[in-house]
Design a protein around this motif. Structure first.
Motif, PDB file in Angstrom:
ATOM      1  N   GLN A  41       0.843  -1.185   0.000  1.00 10.10           N
ATOM      2  CA  GLN A  41       0.000   0.000   0.000  1.00 10.10           C
ATOM      3  C   GLN A  41       0.885   1.244   0.000  1.00 10.10           C
ATOM      4  O   GLN A  41       2.097   1.156  -0.177  1.00 10.10           O
ATOM      5  N   PHE A  42       0.262   2.383   0.218  1.00  6.58           N
ATOM      6  CA  PHE A  42       0.993   3.639   0.207  1.00  6.58           C
ATOM      7  C   PHE A  42       1.598   3.930   1.577  1.00  6.58           C
ATOM      8  O   PHE A  42       0.985   3.659   2.606  1.00  6.58           O
ATOM      9  N   GLY A  43       2.798   4.463   1.591  1.00 12.05           N
ATOM     10  CA  GLY A  43       3.377   4.920   2.845  1.00 12.05           C
ATOM     11  C   GLY A  43       4.692   4.269   3.206  1.00 12.05           C
ATOM     12  O   GLY A  43       5.115   3.259   2.628  1.00 12.05           O
ATOM     13  N   SER A 183     -13.781   6.690   3.616  1.00 15.98           N
ATOM     14  CA  SER A 183     -12.709   5.875   3.035  1.00 15.98           C
ATOM     15  C   SER A 183     -11.950   6.682   1.985  1.00 15.98           C
ATOM     16  O   SER A 183     -12.551   7.204   1.045  1.00 15.98           O
ATOM     17  N   MET A 184     -10.632   6.785   2.169  1.00 21.66           N
ATOM     18  CA  MET A 184      -9.823   7.577   1.246  1.00 21.66           C
ATOM     19  C   MET A 184      -8.366   7.141   1.347  1.00 21.66           C
ATOM     20  O   MET A 184      -7.858   6.893   2.442  1.00 21.66           O
ATOM     21  N   LYS A 185      -7.696   7.046   0.217  1.00 23.62           N
ATOM     22  CA  LYS A 185      -6.277   6.718   0.212  1.00 23.62           C
ATOM     23  C   LYS A 185      -5.499   7.828   0.910  1.00 23.62           C
ATOM     24  O   LYS A 185      -5.846   9.003   0.807  1.00 23.62           O
ATOM     25  N   HIS A 186      -4.427   7.438   1.603  1.00 20.73           N
ATOM     26  CA  HIS A 186      -3.649   8.424   2.359  1.00 20.73           C
ATOM     27  C   HIS A 186      -3.160   9.609   1.515  1.00 20.73           C
ATOM     28  O   HIS A 186      -3.276  10.764   1.956  1.00 20.73           O
ATOM     29  N   PRO A 187      -2.600   9.385   0.325  1.00 14.46           N
ATOM     30  CA  PRO A 187      -2.135  10.533  -0.461  1.00 14.46           C
ATOM     31  C   PRO A 187      -3.256  11.520  -0.785  1.00 14.46           C
ATOM     32  O   PRO A 187      -3.059  12.740  -0.739  1.00 14.46           O
TER      33      PRO A 187
END
Length: 342
Positions: A41-43, A183-187
Motif C-alpha cells: 500500500q501507500f506509505g 474511506s480515502m487513500k492516504h495521499p
C-alpha cells in the motif's frame, strides 16, 4: 522355477516403479508456483516490501533454493480490505496491510482458506491529525467534521478510532464516531486536509503523511495510537493462505528470507533506505525528511508482531470477529514463532 522371462518382467516392473517414483519426486520438486504475486500500500510502513522489490530479494532467495528464475509481480492497493478480496478470489498470494484486516481475514477464513500472518513488517504510531482548531480531543468532534482513513470499519485506523471512542465514551459507544469516517487513500486525504477546501478536516493516518501534515502550522495532532494501545504496536503485516504455505514451501521460505534480509538492509543503513524510498516512490519528500522519520525512536522495522492480541480482544468484544485467538501465534505461521511477539 524363475525363468529368464520372469526376471525380465520383474526388472521391467522395478524400472517402471523407479521411474514413477523419480517422476513423482521431480513433480513434487517442480510443482511450486512459477509466479508469486505480492501487494503493498501507500506509505513508509511498506519500506521493507519496497526494498524486496527493488533489490529483487525474492528472486535471489528463490534461485538459491533451486526454484530457478521465478516471476514476481507487485501491485499497489489503497487498503487491506481490497487486498483480502483479491486474496479470496485467487488473484493475490501475499497481501499486506494493517493488523485489523489481518485479524479480520484470519477469523473469516478459519477452516476455509485458513489465512495467517507471515510476519509483521514494522511498529509505527498512527496519528489523528486535524486542521480544526476546536478539536483538542475526540470529544470535540462534531457532525461537521469528517475523518479520512483507508477503509471505514475495517482498516487498522478504523479499529484504532473505535478503540479510542470506547476508551473515551465507554465500550458500548465504540462506534460513536464511525459516521464521521470517509474511506480515502492516504495521499488523497493528505491533499484534501492540507487544501483547507475539502470536507475532510481530520485524518487518521500513518508515516510519512502524518509528519507531512504536521509541517503545516494549521494542523495539529489529536492523539497517537501508542496512547490508545498503551505502547508500541505492529502497524503492518504480510499474510497468506495455508494452502500456499503448504503447497509452496520453498517459495514461501524465499519470501520469508527476503523479508528478513530487507529488514537487515534497512536497519544497517537507514539513510540508504531513505534514499531508496524517495527514488522508488518518486516522492517529492527530501531524503533528510524521510531519514528523520525512519530514525524516530517510535518507529521500528521489525518482523516481530507487537500488541496484536490487544486488537484481537477488542475486535472480538465488539463482534467484529467471531473467533478469539488464544495467542498471537494462532494468527501467524510457525516460521515466526521464535520471536517474542504479543
Amino acid at each position: 522355477m524363475i525363468t529368464f522371462k520372469t526376471k525380465y518382467v520383474n526388472l521391467i516392473v522395478s524400472i517402471g516403479i523407479a521411474l514413477a517414483m523419480l517422476g513423482m519426486t521431480y513433480s513434487t520438486a517442480t510443482a511450486e508456483v512459477k509466479t508469486v504475486r505480492l501487494a503493498k500500500q501507500f506509505g513508509l510502513g511498506y519500506l521493507p516490501l519496497i526494498v524486496m522489490e527493488q533489490y529483487k530479494l525474492i528472486e535471489k532467495h528463490a534461485k538459491a533454493a533451486g526454484l530457478g528464475n521465478i516471476n514476481v509481480t507487485w501491485s499497489t492497493f489503497g487498503g487491506g480490505a481490497a487486498m483480502n478480496d483479491a486474496l479470496i478470489s485467487g488473484n493475490l498470494d501475499f497481501p499486506s496491510g494493517g493488523v485489523g484486516p489481518l485479524i479480520k481475514i484470519w477469523a473469516k477464513s478459519k477452516g476455509i482458506l485458513d489465512v495467517k500472518g507471515v510476519a509483521a513488517i514494522n511498529a509505527m504510531p498512527l496519528f489523528l491529525n486535524t486542521r480544526n482548531p476546536n478539536v483538542k480531543s475526540i470529544r470535540d468532534l462534531t457532525n461537521k467534521d469528517r475523518i479520512a482513513l483507508p477503509a471505514v470499519k475495517v482498516s487498522i485506523q478504523a479499529v484504532i478510532l473505535q478503540m479510542a471512542a470506547a476508551k473515551t465514551f465507554g465500550e458500548k459507544n465504540y462506534d460513536k464516531l464511525d459516521h464521521l469516517t470517509v474511506s480515502m487513500k492516504h495521499p488523497d486525504a493528505l491533499i484534501a486536509l492540507l487544501s483547507g477546501r475539502s470536507e475532510i478536516d481530520t485524518h487518521l493516518t500513518s508515516p510519512p503523511y502524518e509528519f507531512q501534515e504536521l509541517e503545516d502550522p494549521s494542523v495539529h495532532r489529536v492523539f497517537s495510537s501508542y496512547d490508545i494501545l498503551g505502547g508500541p504496536h505492529t502497524f503492518n503485516n504480510v499474510w497468506a493462505t495455508s494452502k500456499f504455505h503448504k503447497n509452496n514451501p520453498k517459495t514461501y521460505a524465499a519470501v520469508f528470507a527476503a523479508l528478513n534480509e530487507a529488514m537487515d538492509i534497512i536497519n544497517k543503513d537507514k539513510r540508504a533506505a531513505a534514499e531508496l524510498y524517495v527514488k522508488a516512490t518518486r516522492s517529492k519528500l527530501s531524503v533528510d525528511f524521510v531519514y528523520k522519520i525512519i530514525t524516530d525512536p517510535s518507529i521500528e522495522f521489525t518482523t516481530v508482531p507487537l500488541n496484536t492480541m490487544k486488537f484481537a480482544k477488542f475486535m472480538y468484544k465488539i463482534g467484529a470477529i467471531k473467533i478469539m485467538p488464544k495467542s498471537w501465534k494462532d494468527m501467524f505461521f510457525p516460521e515466526i514463532y521464535d520471536k517474542q511477539g504479543s
